[in-house]
Write a protein that holds these residues in place. Structure first.
Motif, PDB file in Angstrom:
ATOM      1  N   VAL A 146      33.457  24.857  69.302  1.00  0.00           N
ATOM      2  CA  VAL A 146      34.360  24.138  70.199  1.00  0.00           C
ATOM      3  C   VAL A 146      34.046  22.648  70.287  1.00  0.00           C
ATOM      4  CG1 VAL A 146      34.813  26.204  71.566  1.00  0.00           C
ATOM      5  CG2 VAL A 146      32.938  24.682  72.232  1.00  0.00           C
ATOM      6  N   ALA A 187      38.025  26.596  65.597  1.00  0.00           N
ATOM      7  CA  ALA A 187      36.674  26.713  66.148  1.00  0.00           C
ATOM      8  C   ALA A 187      35.986  27.871  65.433  1.00  0.00           C
ATOM      9  CB  ALA A 187      36.731  26.976  67.655  1.00  0.00           C
ATOM     10  N   SER A 220      33.496  29.546  65.797  1.00  0.00           N
ATOM     11  CA  SER A 220      32.442  29.953  66.732  1.00  0.00           C
ATOM     12  C   SER A 220      31.730  31.223  66.319  1.00  0.00           C
ATOM     13  CB  SER A 220      33.035  30.118  68.138  1.00  0.00           C
ATOM     14  OG  SER A 220      33.552  28.890  68.615  1.00  0.00           O
ATOM     15  N   GLU A 275      28.804  25.834  73.553  1.00  0.00           N
ATOM     16  CA  GLU A 275      29.589  27.018  73.195  1.00  0.00           C
ATOM     17  C   GLU A 275      29.692  27.999  74.365  1.00  0.00           C
ATOM     18  OE1 GLU A 275      31.207  28.028  70.157  1.00  0.00           O
ATOM     19  OE2 GLU A 275      31.029  25.883  69.744  1.00  0.00           O
ATOM     20  N   THR A 322      40.268  30.711  65.924  1.00  0.00           N
ATOM     21  CA  THR A 322      38.818  30.891  66.036  1.00  0.00           C
ATOM     22  C   THR A 322      38.355  32.111  65.253  1.00  0.00           C
ATOM     23  OG1 THR A 322      36.961  31.092  67.580  1.00  0.00           O
ATOM     24  CG2 THR A 322      38.969  32.297  68.152  1.00  0.00           C
ATOM     25  N   THR A 371      36.084  32.312  73.590  1.00  0.00           N
ATOM     26  CA  THR A 371      36.593  31.053  73.071  1.00  0.00           C
ATOM     27  C   THR A 371      37.718  30.517  73.948  1.00  0.00           C
ATOM     28  OG1 THR A 371      36.015  31.742  70.819  1.00  0.00           O
ATOM     29  CG2 THR A 371      37.559  29.914  71.035  1.00  0.00           C
TER      30      THR A 371
END
Length: 276
Positions: A22, A44, A46, A161, A247, A254
């Motif tokens: 992010v 993102a 992540s 995060e 993501t 997220t």
């Protein structure tokens, strides 16, 4: 062989922006501010963050996968909003996609050197960025006569995060990496990771008012605007462009953190064709 994008038909296409997680939202916010008419897709990654402690080949593979998805989505340009990818892989990415405008963030070493009064600059970054050839080239090119001290900041990305942007534990984690730089006289601190602007209030509190903290995101947005205009690909406007979020991470987590950092509710989608 990729096909070149042809203006002006591609002017209404989106711009892709990606980061290990992010953190690149700090860049996306600046792009949105400076280029409000542009349609944007933000990725993102992540599920694979942080990149800062991953092998370079792993980082390269993730960047290639994300660029492939953005290419399939018809993006007219890409912003690499990750200093680790820039430091390790940007030359390879540009060589593989020579017909595609790829704008990359990098630590603001050159302006930091111009601003320092003590002659000592600290660069706060991930381990991979600290060790990257990209950062070494920046220092060699711009830091003559100035002492540049790269400082790895383990755990900072993970805090952002998780949305842990303040509080005693976050302040202690920031102080652990910032105070040694202050102790040797650093009077400019460069945010060498796009996650770190979200910790900027804590960094500035720890560093004190006499220390300058530099974020390169505004310069990235200006360079994107220049490249789009040069290629005839700038969005016609004036209506604001839409923003989509993808993501590889947990959707609920997220969604929560992006809403916190972006400042409004969002509905992230799964990154297309992402391997488990």
């Amino acid at each position: 062989m990729t096909t070149a994008l042809v203006p002006p038909l591609a002017a209404c296409a989106p711009v892709g922006v990606f980061d290990s997680g992010v953190g690149g939202l700090s860049v996306l916010l600046e792009i949105r501010c400076q280029l409000p008419a542009e349609r944007l897709i933000y990725v993102a990654d992540s599920g694979h963050a942080p990149y800062g402690d991953k092998p370079p080949a792993y980082v390269q593979a993730r960047a290639e996968h994300i660029l492939a998805q953005l290419r399939r989505a018809g993006c007219k340009a890409v912003v690499v909003a990750c200093n680790t990818v820039t430091g390790l892989s940007i030359q390879a990415l540009r060589e593989r996609h020579p017909d595609w405008p790829i704008v990359a963030i990098e630590p603001a070493v050159k302006p930091a050197v111009a601003l320092t009064r003590s002659g000592i600059v600290g660069v706060l970054a991930t381990r991979n960025t600290v060790a990257s050839p990209g950062l070494a080239r920046l220092i060699a090119a711009h830091a003559a006569g100035v002492r540049v001290l790269p400082q790895a900041c383990p755990g900072w990305v993970e805090r952002v995060e998780r949305g842990e942007l303040d509080g005693p534990e976050t302040e202690a984690a920031v102080a652990q990496q910032v105070r040694p730089l202050l102790a040797v006289g650093a009077d400019v601190l460069v945010l060498g990771c796009t996650h770190y602007p979200f910790l900027r209030p804590v960094i500035e509190r720890v560093a004190g008012p006499s220390v300058i903290v530099l974020d390169p995101a505004p310069a990235v947005a200006r360079e994107l605007a220049r490249r789009l205009a040069q290629a005839g690909l700038a969005a016609p406007g004036p209506a604001p462009g839409d923003v989509a979020f993808w993501t590889s991470g947990d959707l609920a987590q997220t969604q929560r953190v992006i809403a916190l950092l972006w400042g409004q509710a969002v509905q992230p989608q799964r990154l297309p064709d992402d391997p488990a």
